[in-house]
Design a protein around this motif. Structure first.
Motif, PDB file in Angstrom:
ATOM      1  N   PRO A 236     112.633   3.144  25.329  1.00  0.00           N
ATOM      2  CA  PRO A 236     112.655   1.672  25.371  1.00  0.00           C
ATOM      3  C   PRO A 236     111.329   1.031  24.972  1.00  0.00           C
ATOM      4  CG  PRO A 236     113.684   2.586  27.342  1.00  0.00           C
ATOM      5  CD  PRO A 236     113.075   3.738  26.599  1.00  0.00           C
ATOM      6  N   CYS A 237     110.213   1.724  25.241  1.00  0.00           N
ATOM      7  CA  CYS A 237     108.881   1.236  24.856  1.00  0.00           C
ATOM      8  C   CYS A 237     108.185   2.329  24.042  1.00  0.00           C
ATOM      9  CB  CYS A 237     108.055   0.895  26.090  1.00  0.00           C
ATOM     10  SG  CYS A 237     108.777  -0.351  27.159  1.00  0.00           S
ATOM     11  N   PRO A 238     108.626   2.557  22.811  1.00  0.00           N
ATOM     12  CA  PRO A 238     108.140   3.720  22.064  1.00  0.00           C
ATOM     13  C   PRO A 238     106.645   3.691  21.805  1.00  0.00           C
ATOM     14  CG  PRO A 238     109.374   2.240  20.630  1.00  0.00           C
ATOM     15  CD  PRO A 238     109.593   1.760  22.028  1.00  0.00           C
ATOM     16  N   ASP A 239     106.095   2.524  21.525  1.00  0.00           N
ATOM     17  CA  ASP A 239     104.666   2.466  21.244  1.00  0.00           C
ATOM     18  C   ASP A 239     103.845   2.849  22.466  1.00  0.00           C
ATOM     19  OD1 ASP A 239     105.590   0.176  22.533  1.00  0.00           O
ATOM     20  OD2 ASP A 239     104.204  -1.174  21.492  1.00  0.00           O
ATOM     21  N   ARG A 240     104.257   2.344  23.635  1.00  0.00           N
ATOM     22  CA  ARG A 240     103.537   2.651  24.867  1.00  0.00           C
ATOM     23  C   ARG A 240     103.688   4.126  25.247  1.00  0.00           C
ATOM     24  NH1 ARG A 240     105.290   1.442  30.503  1.00  0.00           N
ATOM     25  NH2 ARG A 240     103.497   1.869  31.805  1.00  0.00           N
TER      26      ARG A 240
END
Length: 261
Positions: A236-240
């Motif tokens: 859901p938060c790939p960058d993080r």
């Protein structure tokens, strides 16, 4: 220093001997699955989050030309098969070392599945690519798995160790393997080959902390890093999440420090 060593340094640019690869070659095998439908977006956050290298098929490399600033290293993937066809585990070559050089890649990658009916052909292809890499001073990433009709079920740690040894014996500069079950197997693999070994992220893992702990375990065992695809681009938060993996690999941080939710 030879040309190959210079190219390898582009993947290990932090100088700590560790590596976070972001494989994005899934579009050929699986199609535009969730997370990689908009490849340019994925490449942007992959760079911003600190990936050291991408694995891309030749056509997707065009997106990199639009991205300003410094780029990570790029392996052009030479192997292909699709889930639509009858032989998913049989990988065939769809490019060459010479083509990868012309397209601006820093290295090439080849996928081999030991235990498949087509294992002899895949090993022959690996040998040919390795020969061309030696000729052109091109780094070779070998993704090697134990899959197919003749593979042990379940896959044993001994067979994963065998796979890593095959890749090393046949000229890999970096080896990507699936995670074995026991940490002792990771330690034996790390000690028994002369090149960096990275652990594959594998199928989507619902337990984020368990996934990060597995990465930490691999690093403690002596592996050089990880190659994580789905567990990043389908998060859901790939960058993080990718930034958290980079924190584990390059900053020596604990799981609780990089992922506190």
């Amino acid at each position: 220093m030879g040309g190959k060593n210079l190219r390898v340094r582009r993947f290990f640019s932090r100088g700590d001997g560790r590596l976070v690869l972001f494989p994005l070659d899934h579009g050929v095998s699986c199609g535009p699955v969730q997370g990689i439908a908009q490849m340019e977006t994925v490449l942007h956050y992959g760079i911003a989050s600190g990936a050291d290298g991408f694995v891309l098929h030749k056509g997707m490399m065009a997106y990199l030309e639009r991205i300003p600033g410094r780029l990570p290293g790029v392996f052009m993937h030479l192997s292909a098969s699709t889930q639509i066809g009858p032989s998913f585990h049989r990988k065939v070559l769809v490019g060459s070392v010479e083509e990868a050089l012309r397209r601006g890649a820093d290295g090439v990658s080849v996928h081999v599945n030991l235990g498949d009916e087509a294992e002899p052909e895949m090993l022959m292809d690996l040998g040919r690519v390795g020969e061309a890499c030696a000729q052109w001073n091109m780094p070779l990433l070998v993704m090697i798995y134990v899959r197919g009709a003749h593979a042990p079920k379940p896959v044993t740690d001994e067979s994963v160790e065998h796979a890593a040894r095959v890749a090393a014996e046949l000229g890999a500069d970096i080896i990507k393997i699936p995670a074995p079950q026991e940490i002792e197997a990771l330690e034996r693999i790390a000690r028994s080959v002369p090149v960096p070994v990275v652990m594959a992220g594998g199928t989507k893992e619902p337990d984020e902390r368990a996934f990060l702990r597995r990465i930490h375990m691999g690093l403690e065992a002596g592996l050089a890093g990880v190659a994580v695809g789905r567990n990043v681009f389908q998060h859901p938060c790939p960058d993080r999440f990718l930034a958290a993996i980079v924190g584990l690999v390059h900053e020596g941080r604990r799981v609780e420090e990089v992922w506190d939710t």
